[in-house]
Design a protein around this motif. Structure first.
Motif, PDB file in Angstrom:
ATOM      1  N   UNK A  22      42.518  47.978  -0.028  1.00  0.00           N
ATOM      2  CA  UNK A  22      42.987  48.169  -1.332  1.00  0.00           C
ATOM      3  C   UNK A  22      42.957  47.053  -2.308  1.00  0.00           C
ATOM      4  N   UNK A  23      43.049  45.765  -1.663  1.00  0.00           N
ATOM      5  CA  UNK A  23      43.135  44.662  -2.290  1.00  0.00           C
ATOM      6  C   UNK A  23      42.452  43.385  -1.593  1.00  0.00           C
ATOM      7  N   UNK A  24      42.183  42.260  -1.929  1.00  0.00           N
ATOM      8  CA  UNK A  24      41.646  41.332  -1.356  1.00  0.00           C
ATOM      9  C   UNK A  24      42.377  40.958   0.063  1.00  0.00           C
ATOM     10  N   UNK A  25      43.587  40.832  -0.033  1.00  0.00           N
ATOM     11  CA  UNK A  25      44.485  40.302   1.149  1.00  0.00           C
ATOM     12  C   UNK A  25      44.256  41.384   2.158  1.00  0.00           C
ATOM     13  N   UNK A  26      43.949  42.593   1.914  1.00  0.00           N
ATOM     14  CA  UNK A  26      43.751  43.680   3.166  1.00  0.00           C
ATOM     15  C   UNK A  26      42.595  43.085   4.112  1.00  0.00           C
ATOM     16  N   UNK A  27      41.697  42.447   3.402  1.00  0.00           N
ATOM     17  CA  UNK A  27      40.390  42.144   4.275  1.00  0.00           C
ATOM     18  C   UNK A  27      40.895  41.326   5.563  1.00  0.00           C
ATOM     19  N   UNK A  28      41.574  40.351   5.098  1.00  0.00           N
ATOM     20  CA  UNK A  28      42.024  39.207   6.033  1.00  0.00           C
ATOM     21  C   UNK A  28      42.811  40.065   7.104  1.00  0.00           C
ATOM     22  N   UNK A  29      44.066  40.752   6.471  1.00  0.00           N
ATOM     23  CA  UNK A  29      45.009  41.188   7.542  1.00  0.00           C
ATOM     24  C   UNK A  29      44.645  42.501   8.410  1.00  0.00           C
ATOM     25  N   UNK A  30      43.565  43.200   7.802  1.00  0.00           N
ATOM     26  CA  UNK A  30      42.974  44.295   8.547  1.00  0.00           C
ATOM     27  C   UNK A  30      41.942  44.244   9.312  1.00  0.00           C
ATOM     28  N   UNK A  31      40.992  43.333   8.930  1.00  0.00           N
ATOM     29  CA  UNK A  31      39.447  43.233   9.570  1.00  0.00           C
ATOM     30  C   UNK A  31      39.704  41.977  10.570  1.00  0.00           C
ATOM     31  N   UNK A  32      40.088  40.946   9.922  1.00  0.00           N
ATOM     32  CA  UNK A  32      40.129  39.926  10.814  1.00  0.00           C
ATOM     33  C   UNK A  32      41.404  39.795  11.781  1.00  0.00           C
ATOM     34  N   UNK A  33      41.550  40.382  12.902  1.00  0.00           N
ATOM     35  CA  UNK A  33      42.508  40.395  13.670  1.00  0.00           C
ATOM     36  C   UNK A  33      42.711  39.430  14.555  1.00  0.00           C
TER      37      UNK A  33
END
Length: 227
Positions: A176-187
């Protein structure tokens, strides 16, 4: 081994001492180009070509513009690759090469406005490159498939690379936002855009998404940025 090439960034003309000077804007940075580099970059803007295809188009555009190029195409091509204004992808199959070409590139939707399209078509008409009967077809918006609409919707919410987009759509990860990329894809702490691109394996289920990204680019609905 198949190699594919394309361009990144968007072209703008900057006024320098009363003269328009071409610049490519990539990742919020400006890059000046010589007239020869601009010709090569323009051949690959919204195009995905092999070297022989690029060479044919380059020679045709040189002849049409009346430009005399002293150095071979490979010289300007390598300079633009080194500067990051062109990219290439290599693979055993066309799908592999296409994924290696687009995997790390960030997708940016292009605002589709009628007046710029009208101006572009009119310019092509005055140059004799299109006929009067072709104008209505060129002004008509290209319809998007459901997958293409989904890609545009996701890319409009966050700056996703093609690999990140494939991963999020395959696993149903909501971005939904830029922060989701790091939090959800880069585990993992070791994850980078490059390692994620290597990790994502192209499967038959992902082909429609990769095809949608390619079609959107060829139809000038998105452009690519290189970080």
């Amino acid at each position: 081994m198949l190699t594919l090439y394309t361009a990144v960034g968007s072209l703008q003309f900057v006024n320098v001492n009363g003269k328009p000077v071409p610049h490519v804007i990539n990742n919020q940075k400006e890059y000046g180009m010589s007239k020869e580099e601009l010709l090569v970059w323009s051949c690959l803007a919204f195009q995905i070509l092999t070297y022989p295809e690029l060479e044919c188009l380059f020679e045709k555009n040189c002849a049409d513009s009346g430009q005399s190029i002293s150095l071979p195409l490979s010289h300007y091509l390598n300079r633009l690759l080194l500067r990051g204004l062109l990219v290439k992808g290599m693979g055993v199959s066309a799908v592999d090469a296409l994924y290696r070409l687009l995997g790390t590139l960030t997708i940016t939707p292009v605002e589709d406005r009628f007046l710029p399209r009208l101006a572009s078509v009119f310019l092509l008409y005055t140059k004799g490159q299109v006929q009067l009967k072709d104008i209505p077809r060129l002004l008509r918006k290209t319809k998007c498939t459901p997958t293409e609409r989904e890609v545009l919707a996701l890319a409009g919410k966050a700056s996703l690379s093609t690999a990140e987009l494939l991963l999020s759509m395959e696993r149903g990860i909501l971005i939904r936002k830029e922060e989701d990329i790091l939090e959800k894809l880069y585990t993992s702490p070791e994850d980078t855009c490059s390692t994620l691109t290597d990790t994502v394996q192209i499967t038959h289920a992902q082909y429609p998404v990769l095809q949608a990204v390619s079609n959107l680019y060829l139809n000038q609905k998105i452009l690519f940025q290189k970080i």
